[in-house]
Enzyme design. Structure first.
Site, PDB file in Angstrom:
ATOM      1  N   LYS A   1     -13.747 -69.755 -32.152  1.00  0.00           N
ATOM      2  CA  LYS A   1     -12.754 -68.602 -32.458  1.00  0.00           C
ATOM      3  C   LYS A   1     -13.346 -67.932 -33.880  1.00  0.00           C
ATOM      4  O   LYS A   1     -14.127 -68.531 -34.627  1.00  0.00           O
ATOM      5  CB  LYS A   1     -11.473 -68.998 -32.635  1.00  0.00           C
ATOM      6  CG  LYS A   1     -11.376 -70.429 -33.485  1.00  0.00           C
ATOM      7  CD  LYS A   1     -10.109 -71.096 -33.320  1.00  0.00           C
ATOM      8  CE  LYS A   1     -10.002 -72.338 -34.273  1.00  0.00           C
ATOM      9  NZ  LYS A   1      -8.930 -73.206 -34.143  1.00  0.00           N
TER      10      LYS A   1
ATOM     11  N   TYR B   1     -17.424 -62.751 -67.227  1.00  0.00           N
ATOM     12  CA  TYR B   1     -15.850 -62.252 -67.295  1.00  0.00           C
ATOM     13  C   TYR B   1     -15.275 -63.650 -67.818  1.00  0.00           C
ATOM     14  O   TYR B   1     -15.406 -64.756 -67.471  1.00  0.00           O
ATOM     15  CB  TYR B   1     -15.299 -62.100 -65.976  1.00  0.00           C
ATOM     16  CG  TYR B   1     -15.735 -60.860 -65.500  1.00  0.00           C
ATOM     17  CD1 TYR B   1     -15.729 -59.665 -66.240  1.00  0.00           C
ATOM     18  CD2 TYR B   1     -16.364 -60.657 -64.058  1.00  0.00           C
ATOM     19  CE1 TYR B   1     -16.142 -58.296 -65.471  1.00  0.00           C
ATOM     20  CE2 TYR B   1     -16.960 -59.561 -63.603  1.00  0.00           C
ATOM     21  CZ  TYR B   1     -16.650 -58.470 -64.504  1.00  0.00           C
ATOM     22  OH  TYR B   1     -16.883 -56.959 -63.776  1.00  0.00           O
TER      23      TYR B   1
HETATM   24  C1  LIG Z   1      -9.262 -74.477 -33.809  1.00  0.00           C
HETATM   25  C2  LIG Z   1      -9.059 -75.555 -32.815  1.00  0.00           C
HETATM   26  C3  LIG Z   1      -9.701 -76.495 -32.319  1.00  0.00           C
HETATM   27  C4  LIG Z   1     -10.946 -76.913 -33.179  1.00  0.00           C
HETATM   28  O1  LIG Z   1     -10.549 -77.368 -34.363  1.00  0.00           O
HETATM   29  P1  LIG Z   1     -11.681 -78.032 -35.430  1.00  0.00           P
HETATM   30  O2  LIG Z   1     -10.792 -78.866 -36.346  1.00  0.00           O
HETATM   31  O3  LIG Z   1     -12.548 -76.889 -36.021  1.00  0.00           O
HETATM   32  O4  LIG Z   1     -12.528 -79.033 -34.617  1.00  0.00           O
HETATM   33  C5  LIG Z   1      -9.393 -77.300 -31.432  1.00  0.00           C
HETATM   34  N1  LIG Z   1      -8.073 -76.962 -30.634  1.00  0.00           N
HETATM   35  C6  LIG Z   1      -7.325 -76.156 -31.078  1.00  0.00           C
HETATM   36  C7  LIG Z   1      -6.033 -75.647 -30.232  1.00  0.00           C
HETATM   37  C8  LIG Z   1      -7.651 -75.190 -32.026  1.00  0.00           C
HETATM   38  O5  LIG Z   1      -6.868 -74.027 -32.565  1.00  0.00           O
END
Ligand SMILES: *Cc1c(COP(=O)(O)O)cnc(C)c1O
Length: 363
Positions: free
Chosen positions: A33, A254
């Protein structure tokens, strides 16, 4: 060309995926994702496709991007459909979808698919974000079983505090999951990266590793058996584009947040917060300059940041400054800057990606 790049080591990605799958003791969806946590979803999915059991994404837009790129393995919509009109696309593109709310259950019931629909039924075991309550979960399971076009669902939940090894919450969630699913048939999916690395008792037919695939340890700073096993996938680096010498008492950048306490050689580096480097990285944040440890000085600008070259006499315009990668690891930088490795890698912008170790035909 602006001398800044994110090197993505696809060999390291495959190494980390294999570790995740081995720890899972079953299958593992590679979570890609948010553009594979900033690493490039299509390139990462291609690099993993030969060995991954499937992929997990946040929404149908992300799934369709992978299908359009020719990714044929299963893809799970981990938040399910946001509207009923997505269900025909789920079937057309052979996606899997989560049911984790009464609205999503009603949409699936109202939808008469021609092909079997693969559903993952999400239990809220205590995180209280998405998912059905234990009573609603068992009720939904029975209702889905009555639908001829729905395959037996995978039983799924998500852990809220698996990255805290001292917390009792993971065990409580696992107990809640076991009770709510007792006697129900179906494969089980529980573990994110932190659960895979830190909680072997979190049983999985289908693990869901995300962050660890990219070589960042969600348990950073805590003792566990796999601390040395992950290989960083992303190296963010930029070159020195200018140098200057300043005297004692002179400021840099800055807000004059750095004042020289010795004659100081300043290096200006071609990356800033608009690229995703943390704007409020403190003076002394670690970097690697031409392979040697160094540090930032002064406030990070939009397009540039400054480093101390006083003890790097050979460093000059064109020298390479690693901002995160092998040193510092992204989790170390996150700790220094009071942010998270998730946010750092997902926040990468404007920087071109350069892929290393693509398989033949995938470059
Ligand atoms: C993002 C997500 C994961 C992966 O999580 P990590 O902490 O990056 O391993 C797994 N299950 C769901 C439902 C998620 O939304």
């Amino acid at each position: 060309m602006r001398p800044a790049r994110a090197l993505i080591d696809l060999d390291a990605l495959r190494h980390n995926y294999r570790l995740a799958r081995r720890l899972a003791g079953g299958k593992a969806l590679a979570i890609v994702k948010a553009d594979a946590y900033g690493h490039g979803a299509v390139a990462c999915a291609r690099a993993l496709e030969a060995e991954a059991d499937g992929f997990g994404v946040a929404c149908i837009e992300e799934a369709l991007e992978l299908r359009a790129a020719g990714i044929a393995k299963p893809i799970l919509l981990m938040e399910g459909c946001f509207e009923a009109s997505e269900l025909p696309l789920v079937v057309e593109h052979n996606l899997w979808t989560v049911v984790g709310s009464p609205e999503q259950l009603a949409a699936v019931e109202a939808f008469h698919a021609s092909a079997p629909l693969n559903v993952w039924l999400l239990l809220d075991s205590g995180m209280h974000r998405l998912g059905l309550s234990p009573v609603a979960f068992r009720h939904a399971h029975a209702r889905l079983a009555a639908l001829a076009w729905v395959a037996p669902p995978v039983l799924m939940t998500h852990m809220a505090r698996a990255d805290e090894l001292a917390s009792t919450r993971t065990r409580e969630q696992l107990d809640a999951f076991r009770q709510a699913t007792a006697g129900l048939p179906g494969a089980v999916s529980v573990s994110n990266s932190a659960a895979l690395l830190g909680w072997p008792e979190a049983h999985n037919d289908w693990a869901r590793p995300g962050l660890m695939l990219y070589g960042a340890d969600p348990l950073h700073g805590q003792t566990h058996a796999h601390r040395e096993a992950l290989r960083p996938v992303m190296t963010l680096e930029a070159d020195v584009i200018a140098t200057r010498e300043i005297g004692i008492g002179e400021p840099v950048g800055y807000g004059a947040r750095f004042i020289a306490e010795r004659p100081t050689r300043v290096g200006v580096v071609a990356a800033g917060y608009a690229d995703g480097y943390p704007q409020f990285a403190p003076n002394g944040t670690p970097v690697t300059i031409d392979g040697r440890p160094g540090c930032t000085i002064g406030r990070v600008s939009m397009d540039m940041l400054t480093v101390d070259l006083t003890d790097h006499p050979d460093a000059t315009v064109g020298s390479t400054v690693q901002l995160w990668g092998t040193a510092p690891r992204v989790v170390e930088l996150a700790e220094h800057c009071h942010t998270s490795a998730y946010r750092l890698v997902c926040g990468l912008k404007r920087i071109p990606h350069r892929y290393l170790h693509a398989l033949p035909g995938q470059a």
